[in-house]
Enzyme design. Structure first.
Site, short mmCIF file in Angstrom:
data_model
loop_
_atom_site.label_atom_id
_atom_site.label_comp_id
_atom_site.label_asym_id
_atom_site.label_seq_id
_atom_site.Cartn_x
_atom_site.Cartn_y
_atom_site.Cartn_z
N ASP A 146 36.36 52.58 -15.00
CA ASP A 146 35.23 51.95 -14.31
C ASP A 146 35.07 52.66 -12.98
OD1 ASP A 146 33.37 49.76 -13.24
OD2 ASP A 146 33.95 48.91 -15.16
N HIS A 200 29.03 52.38 -13.84
CA HIS A 200 30.47 52.09 -13.73
C HIS A 200 31.28 53.38 -13.79
CE1 HIS A 200 30.05 47.71 -13.94
NE2 HIS A 200 29.09 47.92 -14.83
N GLU A 271 24.60 47.73 -17.18
CA GLU A 271 24.38 47.61 -15.74
C GLU A 271 24.05 48.92 -15.04
OE1 GLU A 271 26.78 43.56 -14.64
OE2 GLU A 271 27.92 45.42 -14.47
#
Length: 484
Positions: A146, A200, A271
Protein backbone atom coordinates in the site's frame (compact mmCIF):
# COMPACT_ATOMS: atom_id res chain seq x y z
CA UNK A 1 0.45 -36.08 5.83
CA UNK A 2 -0.09 -32.51 7.04
CA UNK A 3 -3.82 -33.14 7.52
CA UNK A 4 -3.13 -36.32 9.47
CA UNK A 5 -0.65 -34.52 11.71
CA UNK A 6 -3.08 -31.69 12.36
CA UNK A 7 -5.81 -34.19 13.23
CA UNK A 8 -3.61 -35.96 15.78
CA UNK A 9 -2.44 -32.62 17.18
CA UNK A 10 -6.05 -31.53 17.62
CA UNK A 11 -6.80 -34.66 19.67
CA UNK A 12 -3.77 -34.05 21.82
CA UNK A 13 -4.73 -30.40 22.30
CA UNK A 14 -8.25 -31.40 23.33
CA UNK A 15 -6.92 -33.04 26.48
CA UNK A 16 -4.14 -30.57 27.13
CA UNK A 17 -1.45 -32.91 25.90
CA UNK A 18 -2.04 -35.32 28.78
CA UNK A 19 -4.74 -37.82 27.84
CA UNK A 20 -5.11 -40.76 30.21
CA UNK A 21 -5.41 -44.37 29.11
CA UNK A 22 -8.22 -46.27 30.81
CA UNK A 23 -9.02 -49.95 30.87
CA UNK A 24 -12.06 -49.40 28.67
CA UNK A 25 -10.19 -47.31 26.15
CA UNK A 26 -11.45 -47.87 22.59
CA UNK A 27 -9.23 -47.85 19.54
CA UNK A 28 -9.94 -45.25 16.90
CA UNK A 29 -9.27 -46.35 13.34
CA UNK A 30 -9.45 -43.67 10.65
CA UNK A 31 -9.64 -44.70 7.00
CA UNK A 32 -9.19 -42.17 4.21
CA UNK A 33 -10.26 -42.69 0.62
CA UNK A 34 -9.50 -40.04 -2.00
CA UNK A 35 -10.85 -40.45 -5.52
CA UNK A 36 -8.48 -38.11 -7.36
CA UNK A 37 -4.74 -37.52 -6.91
CA UNK A 38 -5.10 -33.96 -8.23
CA UNK A 39 -3.58 -31.24 -6.07
CA UNK A 40 -5.16 -28.39 -8.05
CA UNK A 41 -6.66 -25.85 -5.66
CA UNK A 42 -8.89 -23.32 -7.34
CA UNK A 43 -12.53 -22.25 -7.63
CA UNK A 44 -13.35 -25.52 -9.41
CA UNK A 45 -11.80 -27.84 -6.78
CA UNK A 46 -14.23 -30.39 -5.37
CA UNK A 47 -13.99 -29.95 -1.58
CA UNK A 48 -16.86 -32.29 -0.72
CA UNK A 49 -16.48 -35.25 1.60
CA UNK A 50 -18.47 -37.89 3.43
CA UNK A 51 -17.80 -39.11 6.95
CA UNK A 52 -19.13 -42.23 8.63
CA UNK A 53 -18.37 -43.13 12.24
CA UNK A 54 -19.35 -46.51 13.69
CA UNK A 55 -18.55 -48.13 17.06
CA UNK A 56 -18.18 -51.89 17.25
CA UNK A 57 -17.01 -53.33 20.54
CA UNK A 58 -13.73 -51.75 21.55
CA UNK A 59 -13.12 -50.08 18.19
CA UNK A 60 -14.47 -46.91 16.64
CA UNK A 61 -13.99 -46.70 12.88
CA UNK A 62 -14.16 -43.40 11.01
CA UNK A 63 -14.33 -43.55 7.21
CA UNK A 64 -13.60 -40.33 5.32
CA UNK A 65 -14.17 -40.37 1.57
CA UNK A 66 -13.55 -37.37 -0.66
CA UNK A 67 -13.09 -36.46 -4.30
CA UNK A 68 -9.79 -34.68 -3.52
CA UNK A 69 -7.25 -34.48 -0.75
CA UNK A 70 -8.62 -31.08 0.17
CA UNK A 71 -12.03 -32.57 0.81
CA UNK A 72 -10.45 -35.31 2.91
CA UNK A 73 -8.69 -32.64 4.94
CA UNK A 74 -12.06 -31.01 5.66
CA UNK A 75 -13.44 -34.38 6.68
CA UNK A 76 -10.67 -34.81 9.25
CA UNK A 77 -11.41 -31.35 10.66
CA UNK A 78 -15.04 -32.37 11.09
CA UNK A 79 -14.01 -35.63 12.73
CA UNK A 80 -11.88 -33.69 15.19
CA UNK A 81 -14.96 -31.63 16.08
CA UNK A 82 -16.75 -34.82 17.14
CA UNK A 83 -14.19 -35.32 19.92
CA UNK A 84 -14.46 -33.76 23.40
CA UNK A 85 -12.38 -34.04 26.56
CA UNK A 86 -13.78 -34.74 30.02
CA UNK A 87 -12.44 -35.31 33.52
CA UNK A 88 -9.10 -34.85 35.21
CA UNK A 89 -6.86 -36.27 33.95
CA UNK A 90 -8.64 -35.75 30.68
CA UNK A 91 -10.19 -38.54 28.66
CA UNK A 92 -11.39 -38.16 25.12
CA UNK A 93 -14.97 -38.88 24.19
CA UNK A 94 -16.34 -38.98 20.68
CA UNK A 95 -19.55 -39.77 18.87
CA UNK A 96 -19.98 -43.49 18.36
CA UNK A 97 -22.27 -43.15 15.36
CA UNK A 98 -22.31 -40.37 12.78
CA UNK A 99 -23.05 -39.85 9.10
CA UNK A 100 -22.03 -36.62 7.39
CA UNK A 101 -22.26 -35.63 3.72
CA UNK A 102 -20.81 -32.18 3.31
CA UNK A 103 -19.75 -29.68 0.67
CA UNK A 104 -19.20 -25.90 0.61
CA UNK A 105 -21.89 -23.48 -0.50
CA UNK A 106 -19.26 -21.15 -2.01
CA UNK A 107 -15.86 -21.96 -3.56
CA UNK A 108 -14.24 -18.71 -2.34
CA UNK A 109 -14.18 -18.39 1.46
CA UNK A 110 -11.65 -15.74 2.30
CA UNK A 111 -9.94 -13.60 4.89
CA UNK A 112 -7.98 -10.47 3.95
CA UNK A 113 -4.88 -9.53 5.93
CA UNK A 114 -3.19 -6.19 5.35
CA UNK A 115 0.59 -6.23 5.90
CA UNK A 116 1.28 -2.73 4.57
CA UNK A 117 -0.22 -0.44 7.21
CA UNK A 118 1.41 -2.50 9.98
CA UNK A 119 3.86 -5.30 9.22
CA UNK A 120 2.81 -8.80 10.29
CA UNK A 121 5.62 -11.32 10.85
CA UNK A 122 5.50 -14.56 8.90
CA UNK A 123 4.65 -16.48 12.10
CA UNK A 124 1.43 -14.45 12.44
CA UNK A 125 0.46 -15.24 8.85
CA UNK A 126 1.13 -18.94 9.40
CA UNK A 127 -0.89 -19.00 12.62
CA UNK A 128 -3.78 -17.32 10.84
CA UNK A 129 -3.62 -19.83 8.00
CA UNK A 130 -3.80 -22.66 10.53
CA UNK A 131 -6.89 -21.13 12.11
CA UNK A 132 -8.45 -20.65 8.68
CA UNK A 133 -7.88 -24.32 7.87
CA UNK A 134 -9.55 -25.33 11.15
CA UNK A 135 -12.62 -23.34 10.06
CA UNK A 136 -12.59 -24.45 6.40
CA UNK A 137 -11.76 -20.99 5.05
CA UNK A 138 -9.74 -21.50 1.88
CA UNK A 139 -8.38 -18.15 0.62
CA UNK A 140 -5.88 -15.90 2.37
CA UNK A 141 -6.19 -12.57 0.54
CA UNK A 142 -2.79 -11.02 1.17
CA UNK A 143 -3.03 -7.23 0.77
CA UNK A 144 0.74 -7.01 0.78
CA UNK A 145 1.48 -3.46 -0.38
CA UNK A 146 0.00 0.00 0.00
CA UNK A 147 1.12 3.61 0.07
CA UNK A 148 2.42 3.19 3.63
CA UNK A 149 4.94 0.45 2.88
CA UNK A 150 6.12 -2.07 0.30
CA UNK A 151 7.43 -5.11 2.21
CA UNK A 152 7.65 -7.59 -0.71
CA UNK A 153 11.21 -8.25 -1.83
CA UNK A 154 11.80 -8.52 -5.57
CA UNK A 155 15.04 -9.74 -7.13
CA UNK A 156 14.61 -7.71 -10.31
CA UNK A 157 13.27 -4.59 -8.59
CA UNK A 158 14.96 -4.58 -5.17
CA UNK A 159 14.42 -0.83 -4.88
CA UNK A 160 10.74 -1.36 -4.04
CA UNK A 161 11.36 -2.97 -0.66
CA UNK A 162 14.60 -1.08 -0.10
CA UNK A 163 12.76 2.25 -0.27
CA UNK A 164 9.34 1.03 0.82
CA UNK A 165 9.74 -1.33 3.76
CA UNK A 166 9.59 0.04 7.29
CA UNK A 167 12.95 -1.60 8.00
CA UNK A 168 15.21 -4.31 6.60
CA UNK A 169 13.68 -6.75 9.12
CA UNK A 170 10.10 -5.95 8.10
CA UNK A 171 10.14 -7.55 4.68
CA UNK A 172 9.04 -10.81 3.06
CA UNK A 173 11.89 -12.41 1.16
CA UNK A 174 11.35 -14.53 -1.93
CA UNK A 175 11.78 -17.56 0.31
CA UNK A 176 9.20 -16.22 2.79
CA UNK A 177 6.67 -15.69 0.02
CA UNK A 178 7.14 -19.13 -1.52
CA UNK A 179 7.13 -20.81 1.90
CA UNK A 180 3.83 -19.16 2.87
CA UNK A 181 2.24 -20.34 -0.38
CA UNK A 182 3.42 -23.93 0.25
CA UNK A 183 2.41 -23.84 3.92
CA UNK A 184 -1.07 -22.58 3.08
CA UNK A 185 -1.73 -25.02 0.23
CA UNK A 186 -0.79 -27.95 2.45
CA UNK A 187 -3.68 -26.79 4.66
CA UNK A 188 -6.16 -26.28 1.86
CA UNK A 189 -5.69 -22.49 1.69
CA UNK A 190 -4.82 -20.50 -1.42
CA UNK A 191 -2.84 -17.25 -1.11
CA UNK A 192 -4.42 -14.53 -3.24
CA UNK A 193 -1.70 -11.89 -3.54
CA UNK A 194 -2.68 -8.24 -3.99
CA UNK A 195 -0.28 -5.56 -5.21
CA UNK A 196 -2.47 -2.48 -5.22
CA UNK A 197 -2.31 -0.15 -8.22
CA UNK A 198 -2.52 2.48 -9.54
CA UNK A 199 -3.65 4.08 -6.27
CA UNK A 200 -2.36 3.09 -2.83
CA UNK A 201 1.17 3.15 -4.28
CA UNK A 202 3.54 5.61 -2.64
CA UNK A 203 6.44 4.53 -0.45
CA UNK A 204 8.56 2.10 -2.40
CA UNK A 205 7.97 3.87 -5.72
CA UNK A 206 9.90 7.11 -5.13
CA UNK A 207 13.33 6.01 -6.43
CA UNK A 208 12.70 6.42 -10.16
CA UNK A 209 14.28 9.88 -10.69
CA UNK A 210 17.53 8.89 -8.94
CA UNK A 211 17.91 5.92 -11.29
CA UNK A 212 17.05 7.75 -14.49
CA UNK A 213 13.55 6.30 -14.84
CA UNK A 214 11.61 9.46 -14.03
CA UNK A 215 8.74 9.68 -11.57
CA UNK A 216 7.17 6.23 -11.25
CA UNK A 217 4.59 7.65 -8.86
CA UNK A 218 3.20 11.08 -8.15
CA UNK A 219 1.83 12.77 -5.00
CA UNK A 220 4.06 10.57 -2.83
CA UNK A 221 3.82 11.75 0.79
CA UNK A 222 2.33 15.08 -0.30
CA UNK A 223 0.64 17.35 2.23
CA UNK A 224 -1.99 18.43 3.01
CA UNK A 225 -2.89 14.81 2.29
CA UNK A 226 -6.63 15.45 1.94
CA UNK A 227 -5.89 17.25 -1.33
CA UNK A 228 -4.04 14.25 -2.81
CA UNK A 229 -5.54 10.99 -1.52
CA UNK A 230 -8.16 9.24 0.60
CA UNK A 231 -5.80 8.30 3.44
CA UNK A 232 -2.25 9.35 4.31
CA UNK A 233 0.39 8.91 3.11
CA UNK A 234 -0.46 9.62 -0.50
CA UNK A 235 0.91 8.09 -3.67
CA UNK A 236 -0.40 7.03 -7.07
CA UNK A 237 1.40 5.45 -10.02
CA UNK A 238 2.27 7.76 -12.88
CA UNK A 239 0.44 6.77 -16.09
CA UNK A 240 2.39 9.37 -18.06
CA UNK A 241 5.71 7.55 -17.55
CA UNK A 242 6.12 4.68 -20.03
CA UNK A 243 9.03 3.24 -17.99
CA UNK A 244 6.59 2.43 -15.20
CA UNK A 245 5.19 -0.54 -17.10
CA UNK A 246 8.56 -2.22 -17.48
CA UNK A 247 9.05 -2.00 -13.71
CA UNK A 248 5.62 -3.54 -13.17
CA UNK A 249 6.47 -6.33 -15.59
CA UNK A 250 9.70 -7.17 -13.75
CA UNK A 251 7.83 -7.20 -10.44
CA UNK A 252 5.12 -9.48 -11.81
CA UNK A 253 7.75 -11.84 -13.21
CA UNK A 254 9.34 -12.22 -9.78
CA UNK A 255 6.07 -12.75 -7.95
CA UNK A 256 4.57 -15.18 -10.44
CA UNK A 257 7.58 -17.45 -10.00
CA UNK A 258 6.57 -18.05 -6.37
CA UNK A 259 2.91 -18.87 -6.96
CA UNK A 260 1.33 -21.86 -8.75
CA UNK A 261 0.96 -21.37 -12.49
CA UNK A 262 -2.39 -19.87 -13.40
CA UNK A 263 -3.14 -18.66 -9.85
CA UNK A 264 -5.52 -15.73 -9.48
CA UNK A 265 -3.91 -12.33 -8.90
CA UNK A 266 -5.41 -9.23 -7.26
CA UNK A 267 -4.50 -5.91 -8.90
CA UNK A 268 -6.24 -3.68 -6.35
CA UNK A 269 -7.71 -0.81 -8.31
CA UNK A 270 -9.74 1.04 -5.69
CA UNK A 271 -9.83 4.64 -4.54
CA UNK A 272 -7.99 6.23 -7.45
CA UNK A 273 -7.95 9.92 -6.53
CA UNK A 274 -8.26 11.96 -9.70
CA UNK A 275 -7.14 15.13 -7.86
CA UNK A 276 -3.68 13.58 -7.43
CA UNK A 277 -3.20 13.14 -11.18
CA UNK A 278 -4.84 16.53 -11.75
CA UNK A 279 -2.21 18.21 -9.54
CA UNK A 280 0.70 16.60 -11.40
CA UNK A 281 2.06 18.85 -14.15
CA UNK A 282 3.57 15.79 -15.87
CA UNK A 283 0.30 13.86 -15.95
CA UNK A 284 -1.81 16.85 -16.99
CA UNK A 285 0.67 17.86 -19.71
CA UNK A 286 0.71 14.30 -21.06
CA UNK A 287 -3.08 14.17 -21.09
CA UNK A 288 -3.30 17.52 -22.90
CA UNK A 289 -0.78 16.32 -25.51
CA UNK A 290 -3.25 13.53 -26.29
CA UNK A 291 -6.22 15.84 -26.56
CA UNK A 292 -7.66 14.89 -23.16
CA UNK A 293 -9.13 17.35 -20.72
CA UNK A 294 -9.64 17.05 -16.98
CA UNK A 295 -13.13 15.63 -16.79
CA UNK A 296 -13.97 12.46 -14.90
CA UNK A 297 -14.44 10.67 -18.22
CA UNK A 298 -10.93 11.69 -19.27
CA UNK A 299 -9.39 10.42 -16.04
CA UNK A 300 -11.38 7.18 -16.35
CA UNK A 301 -9.88 6.72 -19.81
CA UNK A 302 -6.37 7.22 -18.41
CA UNK A 303 -7.12 4.73 -15.64
CA UNK A 304 -8.55 2.21 -18.08
CA UNK A 305 -5.48 2.51 -20.31
CA UNK A 306 -3.21 2.03 -17.31
CA UNK A 307 -5.07 -1.15 -16.41
CA UNK A 308 -4.83 -2.48 -19.96
CA UNK A 309 -1.07 -1.92 -20.08
CA UNK A 310 -0.56 -3.37 -16.61
CA UNK A 311 -2.48 -6.48 -17.70
CA UNK A 312 -0.32 -6.78 -20.81
CA UNK A 313 2.80 -6.74 -18.63
CA UNK A 314 1.27 -9.33 -16.32
CA UNK A 315 0.41 -11.64 -19.22
CA UNK A 316 3.89 -11.24 -20.68
CA UNK A 317 5.38 -12.21 -17.30
CA UNK A 318 3.00 -15.16 -16.95
CA UNK A 319 3.58 -16.39 -20.48
CA UNK A 320 -0.13 -16.96 -21.06
CA UNK A 321 -3.50 -15.22 -20.81
CA UNK A 322 -5.32 -17.51 -18.39
CA UNK A 323 -4.94 -16.00 -14.93
CA UNK A 324 -8.13 -14.48 -13.57
CA UNK A 325 -7.58 -10.96 -12.26
CA UNK A 326 -9.46 -9.62 -9.25
CA UNK A 327 -10.09 -5.91 -8.80
CA UNK A 328 -11.90 -3.93 -6.15
CA UNK A 329 -15.13 -2.17 -7.03
CA UNK A 330 -14.49 1.48 -7.89
CA UNK A 331 -15.46 4.23 -10.31
CA UNK A 332 -14.06 1.97 -13.04
CA UNK A 333 -16.47 -0.84 -12.20
CA UNK A 334 -19.69 1.16 -12.25
CA UNK A 335 -22.33 -0.47 -14.50
CA UNK A 336 -22.16 2.29 -17.10
CA UNK A 337 -18.36 2.20 -17.25
CA UNK A 338 -16.97 -1.26 -16.56
CA UNK A 339 -17.68 -2.82 -19.95
CA UNK A 340 -15.53 -0.17 -21.65
CA UNK A 341 -12.41 -1.29 -19.76
CA UNK A 342 -12.72 -4.66 -17.97
CA UNK A 343 -13.61 -7.92 -19.68
CA UNK A 344 -16.08 -10.10 -17.80
CA UNK A 345 -14.23 -13.17 -19.07
CA UNK A 346 -10.97 -12.04 -17.46
CA UNK A 347 -11.88 -9.93 -14.43
CA UNK A 348 -13.53 -10.85 -11.14
CA UNK A 349 -14.85 -7.88 -9.18
CA UNK A 350 -14.54 -7.77 -5.41
CA UNK A 351 -17.25 -5.43 -4.17
CA UNK A 352 -16.79 -3.67 -0.85
CA UNK A 353 -20.17 -2.03 -0.52
CA UNK A 354 -22.88 -2.39 2.10
CA UNK A 355 -25.26 -5.34 2.09
CA UNK A 356 -28.18 -3.38 0.59
CA UNK A 357 -26.13 -1.69 -2.16
CA UNK A 358 -27.44 -2.51 -5.67
CA UNK A 359 -23.96 -2.69 -7.24
CA UNK A 360 -23.38 -6.47 -6.90
CA UNK A 361 -26.67 -7.37 -8.58
CA UNK A 362 -26.08 -4.82 -11.32
CA UNK A 363 -22.66 -6.33 -12.07
CA UNK A 364 -24.11 -9.85 -12.00
CA UNK A 365 -26.71 -8.75 -14.54
CA UNK A 366 -23.83 -7.73 -16.81
CA UNK A 367 -22.27 -11.18 -16.50
CA UNK A 368 -19.40 -10.44 -14.09
CA UNK A 369 -18.22 -12.89 -11.44
CA UNK A 370 -18.06 -11.46 -7.93
CA UNK A 371 -16.42 -11.81 -4.54
CA UNK A 372 -18.28 -9.89 -1.84
CA UNK A 373 -16.55 -8.16 1.07
CA UNK A 374 -19.71 -6.82 2.73
CA UNK A 375 -18.55 -3.52 4.20
CA UNK A 376 -21.20 -3.15 6.92
CA UNK A 377 -20.71 -6.67 8.31
CA UNK A 378 -17.41 -8.23 7.26
CA UNK A 379 -14.96 -5.33 7.67
CA UNK A 380 -13.34 -6.47 10.92
CA UNK A 381 -11.47 -3.18 11.46
CA UNK A 382 -14.69 -1.21 11.80
CA UNK A 383 -15.49 0.08 15.26
CA UNK A 384 -11.86 0.68 16.20
CA UNK A 385 -11.23 3.91 14.29
CA UNK A 386 -13.20 6.70 12.63
CA UNK A 387 -16.97 6.83 12.84
CA UNK A 388 -17.50 3.20 11.94
CA UNK A 389 -19.64 0.70 13.78
CA UNK A 390 -18.21 -2.48 15.28
CA UNK A 391 -19.55 -5.60 13.59
CA UNK A 392 -19.88 -8.42 16.11
CA UNK A 393 -20.00 -12.10 15.22
CA UNK A 394 -23.80 -12.03 14.94
CA UNK A 395 -23.66 -9.34 12.26
CA UNK A 396 -21.04 -11.40 10.44
CA UNK A 397 -23.08 -14.60 10.65
CA UNK A 398 -26.47 -13.14 9.78
CA UNK A 399 -25.25 -11.51 6.55
CA UNK A 400 -26.03 -13.74 3.58
CA UNK A 401 -24.83 -13.62 0.01
CA UNK A 402 -27.04 -13.80 -3.07
CA UNK A 403 -27.57 -17.38 -4.20
CA UNK A 404 -26.25 -16.82 -7.70
CA UNK A 405 -23.57 -18.78 -9.56
CA UNK A 406 -21.88 -15.49 -10.39
CA UNK A 407 -21.08 -15.03 -6.68
CA UNK A 408 -17.91 -17.00 -6.04
CA UNK A 409 -18.06 -16.25 -2.33
CA UNK A 410 -16.98 -13.65 0.16
CA UNK A 411 -14.25 -12.34 2.42
CA UNK A 412 -13.80 -10.76 5.81
CA UNK A 413 -11.28 -7.91 5.72
CA UNK A 414 -8.81 -7.16 8.50
CA UNK A 415 -7.35 -3.81 7.50
CA UNK A 416 -4.41 -3.05 9.75
CA UNK A 417 -4.43 0.67 10.52
CA UNK A 418 -4.79 -0.20 14.21
CA UNK A 419 -3.73 -3.85 14.16
CA UNK A 420 -0.36 -5.55 14.44
CA UNK A 421 0.71 -9.02 15.47
CA UNK A 422 -0.06 -8.39 19.14
CA UNK A 423 -3.72 -7.58 18.43
CA UNK A 424 -4.36 -9.68 15.33
CA UNK A 425 -5.91 -12.85 16.76
CA UNK A 426 -8.55 -11.21 18.92
CA UNK A 427 -9.62 -8.84 16.15
CA UNK A 428 -10.05 -11.67 13.64
CA UNK A 429 -11.22 -14.61 15.73
CA UNK A 430 -13.82 -15.88 16.37
CA UNK A 431 -15.65 -13.47 14.03
CA UNK A 432 -13.93 -15.02 11.01
CA UNK A 433 -15.13 -18.42 12.22
CA UNK A 434 -18.70 -17.11 12.04
CA UNK A 435 -18.00 -16.08 8.44
CA UNK A 436 -16.57 -19.52 7.75
CA UNK A 437 -19.82 -21.27 8.67
CA UNK A 438 -21.82 -18.75 6.66
CA UNK A 439 -19.73 -19.39 3.54
CA UNK A 440 -19.38 -23.15 4.00
CA UNK A 441 -22.94 -24.24 4.75
CA UNK A 442 -24.90 -20.97 4.37
CA UNK A 443 -27.45 -22.10 6.99
CA UNK A 444 -30.95 -20.65 7.05
CA UNK A 445 -30.99 -20.56 10.84
CA UNK A 446 -30.23 -17.32 12.74
CA UNK A 447 -27.04 -16.67 14.68
CA UNK A 448 -28.66 -17.62 18.00
CA UNK A 449 -28.77 -21.26 16.89
CA UNK A 450 -25.10 -21.14 15.90
CA UNK A 451 -23.83 -19.68 19.17
CA UNK A 452 -23.06 -23.00 20.95
CA UNK A 453 -21.10 -24.21 17.91
CA UNK A 454 -19.11 -20.98 17.78
CA UNK A 455 -18.27 -21.21 21.50
CA UNK A 456 -16.93 -24.72 20.92
CA UNK A 457 -14.94 -23.66 17.85
CA UNK A 458 -13.47 -20.72 19.72
CA UNK A 459 -12.20 -23.12 22.39
CA UNK A 460 -10.65 -25.34 19.73
CA UNK A 461 -8.83 -22.34 18.26
CA UNK A 462 -7.52 -21.33 21.68
CA UNK A 463 -6.21 -24.85 22.26
CA UNK A 464 -4.35 -24.56 18.95
CA UNK A 465 -2.56 -21.42 20.10
CA UNK A 466 -4.88 -18.79 18.56
CA UNK A 467 -5.68 -16.02 21.06
CA UNK A 468 -9.31 -15.71 19.96
CA UNK A 469 -11.54 -13.18 21.67
CA UNK A 470 -14.16 -14.29 24.20
CA UNK A 471 -17.79 -14.37 23.08
CA UNK A 472 -19.65 -14.20 26.39
CA UNK A 473 -19.27 -14.74 30.13
CA UNK A 474 -18.50 -18.36 31.02
CA UNK A 475 -21.89 -18.61 32.78
CA UNK A 476 -23.63 -18.07 29.46
CA UNK A 477 -21.52 -20.75 27.85
CA UNK A 478 -22.37 -23.24 30.60
CA UNK A 479 -26.06 -22.33 30.54
CA UNK A 480 -26.89 -22.54 26.88
CA UNK A 481 -29.73 -20.29 25.73
CA UNK A 482 -30.06 -18.35 28.99
CA UNK A 483 -28.31 -15.19 27.79
CA UNK A 484 -30.19 -14.58 24.55
Amino acid sequence: MVARGRFLASLEAACGGNCSLAADTAALVVRLAVDSPSLALDWATDESYSLQVAARGSQVTAQVRAATGFGARHGLETLAQLVAATGRPARLLMAGEARVADRPAFPHRGLLLDTARNFLPLADLRRTVGAMAACKLNVLHWHATDSQSFPLESEHVPQLARHGAYSARETYSARDQAELVRYARARGVRVLLEVDAPSHAGNGWQWGPAEGLGALAVCVNRQPWRSFCIQPPCGQLNPANPRLYGVLGELYRDLLGRWPAGEVFHMGGDEVFFACWNKSAEVVGWMESRGLGRSQADFLQVWGEFQERALQEFDKAAGHLNNSIVMWSSQLTQPGVIQNYLSKERYVIETWVEADDPLPRALMALGYRLILAVKDAWYLDHGFWGRTRYHDWRAVYDTRLPGDRAVLGGEAAMWSELVDGAALDARVWPRAAALAERLWSDPAEPSARAEPRLHAQRERLVRRGVRADALAPAWCVHNEGECR
